[in-house]
Design an enzyme around this catalytic site. Structure first.
Site, PDB file in Angstrom:
ATOM      1  N   GLN A  92      -5.357   6.509  -2.723  1.00 28.41           N
ATOM      2  CA  GLN A  92      -4.310   7.379  -2.204  1.00 28.41           C
ATOM      3  C   GLN A  92      -3.340   7.844  -3.285  1.00 28.41           C
ATOM      4  OE1 GLN A  92      -2.543   5.058   0.948  1.00 28.41           O
ATOM      5  NE2 GLN A  92      -4.371   5.167   2.233  1.00 28.41           N
ATOM      6  N   HIS A 157      -1.033   3.070  -0.223  1.00 27.39           N
ATOM      7  CA  HIS A 157       0.339   3.049   0.294  1.00 27.39           C
ATOM      8  C   HIS A 157       1.397   3.314  -0.780  1.00 27.39           C
ATOM      9  CE1 HIS A 157      -0.776   0.609   4.173  1.00 27.39           C
ATOM     10  NE2 HIS A 157      -1.619   1.616   3.914  1.00 27.39           N
ATOM     11  N   GLU A 251       5.305   5.626  13.322  1.00 25.91           N
ATOM     12  CA  GLU A 251       6.682   5.701  13.811  1.00 25.91           C
ATOM     13  C   GLU A 251       7.427   6.903  13.262  1.00 25.91           C
ATOM     14  OE1 GLU A 251       7.526   0.855  13.990  1.00 25.91           O
ATOM     15  OE2 GLU A 251       8.709   2.133  12.651  1.00 25.91           O
ATOM     16  N   TYR A 261      13.952  -1.676   9.161  1.00 22.96           N
ATOM     17  CA  TYR A 261      13.075  -1.020  10.128  1.00 22.96           C
ATOM     18  C   TYR A 261      11.856  -1.857  10.513  1.00 22.96           C
ATOM     19  CZ  TYR A 261      16.401   2.607  10.038  1.00 22.96           C
ATOM     20  OH  TYR A 261      17.596   3.273  10.185  1.00 22.96           O
ATOM     21  N   TYR A 272      -5.665  -4.112  11.455  1.00 21.91           N
ATOM     22  CA  TYR A 272      -6.993  -3.506  11.573  1.00 21.91           C
ATOM     23  C   TYR A 272      -8.015  -4.485  12.163  1.00 21.91           C
ATOM     24  CZ  TYR A 272      -4.997   0.253   8.810  1.00 21.91           C
ATOM     25  OH  TYR A 272      -4.203   1.287   8.378  1.00 21.91           O
TER      26      TYR A 272
END
Length: 380
Positions: A92, A157, A251, A261, A272
């Site tokens: 990513q 991430h 979210e 949070y 997963y």
């Protein structure tokens, strides 16, 4: 042997040169509020990640492998712009978000987030800025103004959305790098955080953890998983952010200074493997999302529709969906989501970014080896 083309072939060739093929491809769709046309402005972009509009109507587009390109108003795609940062283009990671500085017309500063290489295969989210040359061919004076600590050997991430607040400070999201989820709860690292810095990389004096022992001063909020969408409400100036859940639990949050949070202690999703995450969906001292998706849509990119060509969409929030392969249109009342419509699912595309254009139309990037830049406007 030189071959003479028939007159009609010459005529067609001239038309193709004058009007790029990509710019002519359109599709019409019916939605709950409007009939729309989707135009392909440009194609052949390799995993495009972000889009920014220049004052002259051209657009900057990042490609995750490490390239930054200019797209002309007619759809012409430039050669890669020189002077971009070295990136880790793996998983990513790569060259990710790009935004203009608030003073771009005088400073020509642009800001980029990217996966920065470190030692021994480690890497992390970083933010750089530099000046776009007058001819648009290079970035000059590139400097790194934020570098995630610690760097982690991971391909996942990175977060990496950027936005300027109404006070001129720069917000940047970081992911918790997947295998280090518990670090999102610690204040001694930058993983799973919303970062707030000044445009030169210094720390604002009113950041919530400035002067607190054991806390990094750049942190604005924490307990985030992998936030890949962030925007400022065009009327209230409030920052809106969304983040990926695991299986379920994507979210939307309205981050506030110093707030937690919840990841990975609370979530509306599961791991997963199907295993429960943390303690469930709530815990005192941890913030609740204003909206969540279950199952996950894998959100990426987010923009409010404001002063656009489709009046019925005014004030709606648009979110790109990667796994969901659609564009989500959310109806908003105050700070509540009151309705949702899935758009453009028939395209079979992963939507990586969505932006409100200065021309009153919505623009979106599709994520693939042959990614497209789309313009969404009222049907004629």
């Amino acid at each position: 042997m030189l071959m003479r083309l028939p007159h009609y072939a010459v005529f067609c060739t001239v038309l193709l040169l004058a009007f790029p093929v990509a710019a002519q491809q359109t599709q019409r769709f019916s939605t709950e509020k409007a009939e729309i046309t989707v135009e392909t402005v440009a194609r052949g972009l390799e995993n495009p990640w972000s889009l920014a509009f220049l004052p002259d109507g051209r657009m900057l587009v990042t490609e995750r492998p490490g390239r930054l390109r200019l797209v002309g108003r007619g759809g012409a795609v430039s050669a890669p712009i020189e002077g971009t940062p070295e990136v880790v283009a793996s998983g990513q990671g790569g060259l990710l978000d790009v935004i203009l500085g608030p003073d771009f017309e005088t400073s020509r500063l642009i800001y980029m987030s990217f996966a920065e290489p470190g030692e021994g295969g480690a890497n992390g989210t970083a933010v750089a800025r530099g000046r776009l040359s007058a001819d648009g061919r290079r970035i000059e004076g590139l400097e790194i103004i934020f570098s995630q600590q610690p760097k982690i050997a991971s391909r996942l991430h990175f977060g990496s959305r950027l936005a300027f607040g109404t006070d001129g400070t720069l917000y940047a999201t970081t992911g918790e790098r997947f295998g280090n989820r518990d670090m999102a709860q610690g204040l001694d690292n930058h993983l799973g955080k919303l970062i707030r810095i000044n445009p030169d990389g210094t720390v604002p004096a009113d950041n919530p953890f400035v002067g607190q022992a054991g806390a990094l001063p750049e942190i604005f909020s924490y307990g985030h998983r992998n936030p890949q969408g962030m925007t400022v409400h065009p009327v209230t100036g409030r920052l809106w952010l969304h983040e990926h859940g695991a299986r379920g639990g994507d979210e939307i949050n309205l981050p506030e200074a110093g707030k937690n949070y919840g990841w990975p202690i609370i979530s509306y999703g599961v791991h997963y493997s199907g295993a429960r995450i943390g303690e469930g969906t709530a815990r005192p001292g941890m913030e609740q999302p204003i909206h969540y998706w279950d199952p996950s849509i894998a959100p990426s990119g987010m923009a409010f529709y404001h002063r656009g060509a489709i009046s019925a969409w005014e004030g709606n929030l648009f979110v790109g969906a990667l796994a969901g392969q659609h564009l989500a249109r959310l109806e908003i009342e105050g700070e509540r989501v009151t309705g949702e419509e899935k758009l453009l699912g028939d395209l079979g595309a992963r939507f990586r970014d969505v932006r409100m254009g200065p021309d009153g139309h919505l623009y979106a990037l599709t994520d693939s080896d042959e990614g497209r830049l789309l313009r969404i406007r009222p049907a004629r």
